[in-house]
Design a protein around this motif. Structure first.
Motif: not given
Lengths: 110, 114
Positions: A60-64
């Motif tokens: 979604x809007x979260x990236x590592x």
């Protein structure tokens, strides 16, 4: 001594902006790197996680983003929303045990 | 909904008292953990249990002990409470074999020692 170093301690971002939290580690035996999100009065909840053989993971809007050679990883929150206001912890796992960073308090201004 | 339940949300104890913090999980998880959370320090591991009656010290075990007589229950014991043990205590559990190896945390017990 903190095995995982996290920065910044806090950040403020406008709605729709990007929040970036950075973490660094020394122990190359760590084999799993999760991020936890904690709201006031609640325990931390798993947000997203990555293995060291992967350079990026998006949910979604979260990236590592993970840089194995630099022993650094970061969390990017895209299009930040007021509901993302929380404390975020990075962590690293070895032998089933997690070592946590000190936490970053994110405030998203509407 | 699976959960980790900590018996008390807030506790106030006197210096020197023996304090018991209880944690129960309903997910049949093998691993259970006790952490304390302090501002600027994050979460620090006190004790870890990977099976009934098995325990392992974490990073800050001094002044604490644990008990795991049943798989679902993990107790943290403060043998003689001191003011520097005032903190938020978090219990967590996890599976040994899991696709994500994530922990499930309880909501925490805020302990104040006076």
């Amino acid at each position: 001594q903190q095995q995982v170093k996290q920065s910044p301690q806090s950040l403020i971002v406008q709605k729709g902006g990007i929040s970036i939290i950075n973490c660094a580690y020394e122990n190359t035996a760590f084999d799993y790197f999760p991020w936890y999100q904690q709201f006031p009065g609640k325990g931390p909840a798993l947000l997203i996680a990555i293995r060291p053989d992967v350079s990026e993971k998006k949910e979604g809007r979260f990236t590592i983003s993970f840089n194995k050679s630099a022993k650094q990883f970061s969390l990017h929150i895209m299009d930040s929303q007021p509901g993302d206001s929380a404390t975020y912890f990075c962590a690293a796992r070895r032998n089933y045990k997690l070592s946590f960073g000190a936490g970053t308090t994110v405030t998203v201004r509407a | 909904d699976v959960k980790v339940t900590q018996s008390s949300r807030y506790l106030v104890k006197r210096t020197g008292e023996k304090v018991f913090l209880e944690c129960v999980q309903d997910m049949d998880h093998e691993n259970m953990f006790w952490y304390r959370q302090d501002p600027g320090l994050g979460l620090r591991l006190i004790y870890f249990s990977y099976d009934v009656k098995m325990k392992e010290k974490g990073d800050i075990p001094e002044g604490y002990s644990v008990s795991r007589e049943k798989k679902e229950r993990f107790s943290l014991i403060l043998e003689s409470a001191s003011t520097n043990q005032t903190s938020m205590y978090l219990c967590a559990s996890s599976l040994v074999q899991s696709t994500n190896y994530g922990y499930t945390f309880g909501s925490g017990t805020r302990l104040t020692v006076v």
